[in-house]
Design a protein around this motif. Structure first.
Motif, short mmCIF file in Angstrom:
data_model
loop_
_atom_site.label_atom_id
_atom_site.label_comp_id
_atom_site.label_asym_id
_atom_site.label_seq_id
_atom_site.Cartn_x
_atom_site.Cartn_y
_atom_site.Cartn_z
N ASP A 38 2.74 5.32 -6.36
CA ASP A 38 2.72 3.85 -6.32
C ASP A 38 4.04 3.24 -5.86
O ASP A 38 4.18 2.02 -5.84
N HIS A 39 5.01 4.08 -5.50
CA HIS A 39 6.34 3.57 -5.15
C HIS A 39 6.44 3.24 -3.67
O HIS A 39 6.22 4.09 -2.81
N PHE A 40 6.77 2.01 -3.40
CA PHE A 40 7.12 1.56 -2.05
C PHE A 40 8.56 1.09 -2.11
O PHE A 40 9.03 0.64 -3.15
N GLN A 41 9.26 1.18 -1.00
CA GLN A 41 10.58 0.57 -0.94
C GLN A 41 10.78 -0.12 0.39
O GLN A 41 10.12 0.23 1.39
N ARG A 42 11.68 -1.08 0.37
CA ARG A 42 11.96 -1.81 1.60
C ARG A 42 12.74 -0.94 2.57
O ARG A 42 13.64 -0.21 2.17
N LEU A 43 12.36 -1.05 3.82
CA LEU A 43 13.13 -0.47 4.92
C LEU A 43 13.50 -1.61 5.84
O LEU A 43 12.71 -2.52 6.07
N ARG A 44 14.69 -1.54 6.37
CA ARG A 44 15.14 -2.46 7.40
C ARG A 44 15.27 -1.64 8.68
O ARG A 44 16.00 -0.65 8.70
N VAL A 45 14.54 -2.03 9.71
CA VAL A 45 14.46 -1.24 10.94
C VAL A 45 14.93 -2.09 12.12
O VAL A 45 14.47 -3.22 12.30
N SER A 46 15.85 -1.53 12.90
CA SER A 46 16.30 -2.17 14.14
C SER A 46 16.19 -1.18 15.28
O SER A 46 16.42 0.02 15.09
N VAL A 47 15.82 -1.68 16.45
CA VAL A 47 15.67 -0.85 17.64
C VAL A 47 16.31 -1.58 18.81
O VAL A 47 16.13 -2.78 18.97
N GLU A 48 17.06 -0.84 19.62
CA GLU A 48 17.57 -1.36 20.88
C GLU A 48 17.09 -0.44 21.99
O GLU A 48 17.21 0.78 21.88
N LEU A 49 16.54 -1.04 23.04
CA LEU A 49 16.09 -0.30 24.22
C LEU A 49 17.02 -0.66 25.37
O LEU A 49 17.28 -1.84 25.62
N TYR A 50 17.52 0.35 26.08
CA TYR A 50 18.51 0.15 27.14
C TYR A 50 17.96 0.57 28.49
O TYR A 50 17.23 1.55 28.60
#
Length: 138
Positions: A38-50
Motif C-alpha cells: 500500500d506504500h506510494f511515495q512522491r517522485l519528482r521527475v525532470s527530463v531534458e532532451l538535447y
C-alpha cells in the motif's frame, strides 16, 4: 565543465526541450517499508532532451522533440507495479527519450522528496548521449 558544455563544447548551437519536476506517486524503493503493497511515495521527475541546431530548426510540430509522449510515460508510473530502484526507472526513461529520432542526448533526474526528514530529496541524475546507448541504432 557542465554536462551541456561537455557534449556541446560551447561551440555549436543547440536546443533543449524540458519537462521540469513532474510529481508522481509511485511504488518505488528497496527498503521493507517502501515495498509494502500500500506504500506510494512522491517522485519528482525532470527530463531534458538535447539536439544540435541553429535558429528555428523546427518548422512544424513534427520537427520538435516530443515531450508530451514522455510526460504520459512518466505519469503511467503511478499505475505500474513496484520497482526497487530509481536507476531502473531512469534507464527506462532514457530509452523512451531516444525513441524520438531527433534526440541526440538526454538528462533524466529522479528524486524522492520525502525520503529523509532533513533533506530536500535523494535521487539520481543520468546524462546519456545517443551514441553511448548500449543497443543504439544508428
Amino acid at each position: 565543465m557542465s554536462e551541456r558544455e561537455g557534449w556541446f563544447q560551447g561551440g555549436r548551437s543547440f536546443h533543449i526541450t524540458r519537462l521540469c519536476e513532474i510529481q508522481v506517486r509511485a511504488k518505488i524503493g528497496a527498503t521493507d517499508y517502501e515495498r509494502h503493497p500500500d506504500h506510494f511515495q512522491r517522485l519528482r521527475v525532470s527530463v531534458e532532451l538535447y539536439r544540435h541546431g541553429g535558429p528555428n530548426p523546427a518548422r512544424s510540430l513534427d520537427d520538435c522533440m516530443d515531450y508530451d509522449r514522455l510526460y504520459r510515460h512518466i505519469v503511467s508510473w503511478e499505475s505500474r507495479p513496484h520497482t526497487d530502484l530509481l536507476e531502473a526507472l531512469a534507464e527506462e526513461l532514457v530509452a523512451a527519450s531516444f525513441e524520438d529520432a531527433t534526440v541526440e542526448a538526454c538528462r533524466v533526474e529522479l528524486a524522492k522528496p520525502d525520503i529523509y526528514h532533513n533533506a530536500v530529496s535523494a535521487g539520481i541524475v543520468v546524462y546519456r548521449r545517443r551514441d553511448d546507448q548500449p543497443d543504439r541504432k544508428s
